[in-house]
Design a protein around this motif. Sequence first.
Motif, PDB file in Angstrom:
ATOM      1  N   LEU A   1      33.528 -38.265  29.629  1.00 42.13           N
ATOM      2  CA  LEU A   1      33.207 -38.897  30.914  1.00 42.13           C
ATOM      3  C   LEU A   1      32.427 -40.180  30.681  1.00 42.13           C
ATOM      4  O   LEU A   1      32.711 -41.210  31.311  1.00 42.13           O
ATOM      5  N   SER A   2      31.475 -40.148  29.775  1.00 39.87           N
ATOM      6  CA  SER A   2      30.703 -41.347  29.460  1.00 39.87           C
ATOM      7  C   SER A   2      31.606 -42.440  28.913  1.00 39.87           C
ATOM      8  O   SER A   2      31.468 -43.616  29.278  1.00 39.87           O
ATOM      9  N   LEU A   3      32.532 -42.079  28.049  1.00 41.54           N
ATOM     10  CA  LEU A   3      33.450 -43.065  27.479  1.00 41.54           C
ATOM     11  C   LEU A   3      34.361 -43.662  28.542  1.00 41.54           C
ATOM     12  O   LEU A   3      34.619 -44.869  28.545  1.00 41.54           O
ATOM     13  N   VAL A   4      34.832 -42.835  29.448  1.00 41.88           N
ATOM     14  CA  VAL A   4      35.705 -43.336  30.521  1.00 41.88           C
ATOM     15  C   VAL A   4      34.941 -44.302  31.418  1.00 41.88           C
ATOM     16  O   VAL A   4      35.456 -45.362  31.789  1.00 41.88           O
ATOM     17  N   THR A   5      33.713 -43.964  31.780  1.00 41.50           N
ATOM     18  CA  THR A   5      32.945 -44.859  32.655  1.00 41.50           C
ATOM     19  C   THR A   5      32.582 -46.161  31.938  1.00 41.50           C
ATOM     20  O   THR A   5      32.521 -47.216  32.571  1.00 41.50           O
ATOM     21  N   MET A   6      32.353 -46.100  30.626  1.00 41.05           N
ATOM     22  CA  MET A   6      32.136 -47.342  29.864  1.00 41.05           C
ATOM     23  C   MET A   6      33.382 -48.218  29.924  1.00 41.05           C
ATOM     24  O   MET A   6      33.293 -49.431  30.118  1.00 41.05           O
ATOM     25  N   ALA A   7      34.543 -47.591  29.755  1.00 41.92           N
ATOM     26  CA  ALA A   7      35.799 -48.343  29.801  1.00 41.92           C
ATOM     27  C   ALA A   7      36.021 -48.962  31.179  1.00 41.92           C
ATOM     28  O   ALA A   7      36.495 -50.101  31.282  1.00 41.92           O
ATOM     29  N   ILE A   8      35.680 -48.236  32.231  1.00 43.05           N
ATOM     30  CA  ILE A   8      35.819 -48.767  33.592  1.00 43.05           C
ATOM     31  C   ILE A   8      34.934 -49.998  33.768  1.00 43.05           C
ATOM     32  O   ILE A   8      35.366 -51.018  34.319  1.00 43.05           O
ATOM     33  N   GLN A   9      33.693 -49.922  33.294  1.00 46.02           N
ATOM     34  CA  GLN A   9      32.779 -51.052  33.416  1.00 46.02           C
ATOM     35  C   GLN A   9      33.292 -52.264  32.637  1.00 46.02           C
ATOM     36  O   GLN A   9      33.270 -53.385  33.136  1.00 46.02           O
ATOM     37  N   ILE A  10      33.758 -52.054  31.428  1.00 50.64           N
ATOM     38  CA  ILE A  10      34.272 -53.161  30.606  1.00 50.64           C
ATOM     39  C   ILE A  10      35.524 -53.751  31.246  1.00 50.64           C
ATOM     40  O   ILE A  10      35.675 -54.979  31.318  1.00 50.64           O
ATOM     41  N   ALA A  11      36.407 -52.886  31.744  1.00 54.22           N
ATOM     42  CA  ALA A  11      37.632 -53.377  32.387  1.00 54.22           C
ATOM     43  C   ALA A  11      37.306 -54.190  33.633  1.00 54.22           C
ATOM     44  O   ALA A  11      37.913 -55.250  33.876  1.00 54.22           O
ATOM     45  N   PHE A  12      36.335 -53.735  34.428  1.00 53.05           N
ATOM     46  CA  PHE A  12      35.954 -54.480  35.630  1.00 53.05           C
ATOM     47  C   PHE A  12      35.397 -55.853  35.260  1.00 53.05           C
ATOM     48  O   PHE A  12      35.768 -56.871  35.858  1.00 53.05           O
ATOM     49  N   THR A  13      34.523 -55.892  34.267  1.00 57.90           N
ATOM     50  CA  THR A  13      33.930 -57.166  33.841  1.00 57.90           C
ATOM     51  C   THR A  13      35.010 -58.122  33.356  1.00 57.90           C
ATOM     52  O   THR A  13      35.009 -59.313  33.716  1.00 57.90           O
ATOM     53  N   GLN A  14      35.939 -57.643  32.557  1.00 54.43           N
ATOM     54  CA  GLN A  14      37.015 -58.492  32.061  1.00 54.43           C
ATOM     55  C   GLN A  14      37.922 -58.962  33.197  1.00 54.43           C
ATOM     56  O   GLN A  14      38.366 -60.114  33.210  1.00 54.43           O
ATOM     57  N   LEU A  15      38.197 -58.087  34.132  1.00 53.30           N
ATOM     58  CA  LEU A  15      39.037 -58.438  35.276  1.00 53.30           C
ATOM     59  C   LEU A  15      38.397 -59.554  36.100  1.00 53.30           C
ATOM     60  O   LEU A  15      39.054 -60.540  36.449  1.00 53.30           O
ATOM     61  N   ILE A  16      37.111 -59.414  36.403  1.00 51.45           N
ATOM     62  CA  ILE A  16      36.405 -60.424  37.197  1.00 51.45           C
ATOM     63  C   ILE A  16      36.365 -61.762  36.458  1.00 51.45           C
ATOM     64  O   ILE A  16      36.582 -62.820  37.047  1.00 51.45           O
ATOM     65  N   ASN A  17      36.088 -61.732  35.168  1.00 51.07           N
ATOM     66  CA  ASN A  17      35.991 -62.972  34.395  1.00 51.07           C
ATOM     67  C   ASN A  17      37.322 -63.687  34.250  1.00 51.07           C
ATOM     68  O   ASN A  17      37.348 -64.890  34.022  1.00 51.07           O
TER      69      ASN A  17
ATOM     70  N   LEU B   1      40.067 -63.492  36.535  1.00 53.45           N
ATOM     71  CA  LEU B   1      40.829 -63.712  37.765  1.00 53.45           C
ATOM     72  C   LEU B   1      40.353 -64.991  38.446  1.00 53.45           C
ATOM     73  O   LEU B   1      39.330 -64.995  39.129  1.00 53.45           O
ATOM     74  N   PRO B   2      41.087 -66.089  38.281  1.00 54.04           N
ATOM     75  CA  PRO B   2      40.636 -67.332  38.911  1.00 54.04           C
ATOM     76  C   PRO B   2      40.703 -67.290  40.440  1.00 54.04           C
ATOM     77  O   PRO B   2      39.994 -68.030  41.111  1.00 54.04           O
ATOM     78  N   SER B   3      41.501 -66.386  41.006  1.00 53.86           N
ATOM     79  CA  SER B   3      41.611 -66.320  42.468  1.00 53.86           C
ATOM     80  C   SER B   3      40.316 -65.854  43.128  1.00 53.86           C
ATOM     81  O   SER B   3      40.098 -66.118  44.312  1.00 53.86           O
ATOM     82  N   ILE B   4      39.451 -65.182  42.372  1.00 51.29           N
ATOM     83  CA  ILE B   4      38.161 -64.773  42.938  1.00 51.29           C
ATOM     84  C   ILE B   4      37.000 -65.460  42.227  1.00 51.29           C
ATOM     85  O   ILE B   4      35.893 -64.944  42.177  1.00 51.29           O
ATOM     86  N   GLY B   5      37.266 -66.616  41.675  1.00 48.37           N
ATOM     87  CA  GLY B   5      36.193 -67.433  41.112  1.00 48.37           C
ATOM     88  C   GLY B   5      35.958 -67.267  39.631  1.00 48.37           C
ATOM     89  O   GLY B   5      35.146 -67.965  39.060  1.00 48.37           O
ATOM     90  N   GLY B   6      36.644 -66.324  39.000  1.00 50.20           N
ATOM     91  CA  GLY B   6      36.444 -66.128  37.565  1.00 50.20           C
ATOM     92  C   GLY B   6      34.997 -65.786  37.252  1.00 50.20           C
ATOM     93  O   GLY B   6      34.342 -65.062  37.985  1.00 50.20           O
ATOM     94  N   ALA B   7      34.510 -66.331  36.159  1.00 53.05           N
ATOM     95  CA  ALA B   7      33.141 -66.042  35.726  1.00 53.05           C
ATOM     96  C   ALA B   7      32.095 -66.647  36.658  1.00 53.05           C
ATOM     97  O   ALA B   7      30.936 -66.237  36.654  1.00 53.05           O
ATOM     98  N   ASN B   8      32.479 -67.634  37.479  1.00 51.16           N
ATOM     99  CA  ASN B   8      31.533 -68.291  38.382  1.00 51.16           C
ATOM    100  C   ASN B   8      31.332 -67.535  39.687  1.00 51.16           C
ATOM    101  O   ASN B   8      30.421 -67.835  40.445  1.00 51.16           O
ATOM    102  N   GLY B   9      32.195 -66.586  39.992  1.00 55.27           N
ATOM    103  CA  GLY B   9      32.060 -65.824  41.225  1.00 55.27           C
ATOM    104  C   GLY B   9      32.576 -66.589  42.434  1.00 55.27           C
ATOM    105  O   GLY B   9      33.294 -67.573  42.309  1.00 55.27           O
ATOM    106  N   ILE B  10      32.206 -66.137  43.600  1.00 50.03           N
ATOM    107  CA  ILE B  10      32.651 -66.736  44.865  1.00 50.03           C
ATOM    108  C   ILE B  10      31.473 -67.444  45.506  1.00 50.03           C
ATOM    109  O   ILE B  10      30.411 -66.847  45.704  1.00 50.03           O
TER     110      ILE B  10
END
Length: 176
Positions: A101-117, A119-128
């Motif tokens: 469970l800990s490993l899965v939640t770590m993967a979710i956090q890393i995947a979310f961070t990579q996704l946000i960074n 995706l230029p449609s939502i501002g990428g690393a700069n945000g909105i």
Amino acid sequence: GIVLAIAVPVSLTDSNYIAHIATMAVIYSIACLGLNFQMGSTDMTNFAPAAFMGIGAYSVAICTTKLNASPWLGMLVGVVVAGAFGLLIGLPTLKTKGYYLSLVTMAIQIAFTQLINNLPSIGGANGISGVPKYSLFGLELYKKYTVAGIKFAPQIPYLLLCIAILICMTYIAMRV
């Protein structure tokens, strides 16, 4: 606690940075209450609460900037979207046992961070940018106010609202 809740904003008269840090600390304290439920009550280690906070925050930003919704309506949408994602991800994740469970939640956090960074449609690393400021009954929550000759940092009204929410959430957590 009430004396501290009053003393901290009064001590932050022209200190924008410290007022911002205090506001963020209160917001993270609210998030920690939820994490305390999970770790304290169920003994499950979760490393992804920041991902769900981010999902809620990006939902608010998209609602208010792209759809021109009220920030308060955007906040409700953010709560619903973050809760839906939590349910969608949580149901299969909770079937894992032990440290998986800990490993899965770590993967979710890393995947979310990579996704946000990435995706230029939502501002990428700069945000909105351009998210409108909150107001409550005509009172702007990001504005310099002067009370009894004391000039407060502009974050103080929002800090006071966050402290009130923290007190309510702590009361609910204690009752549960």
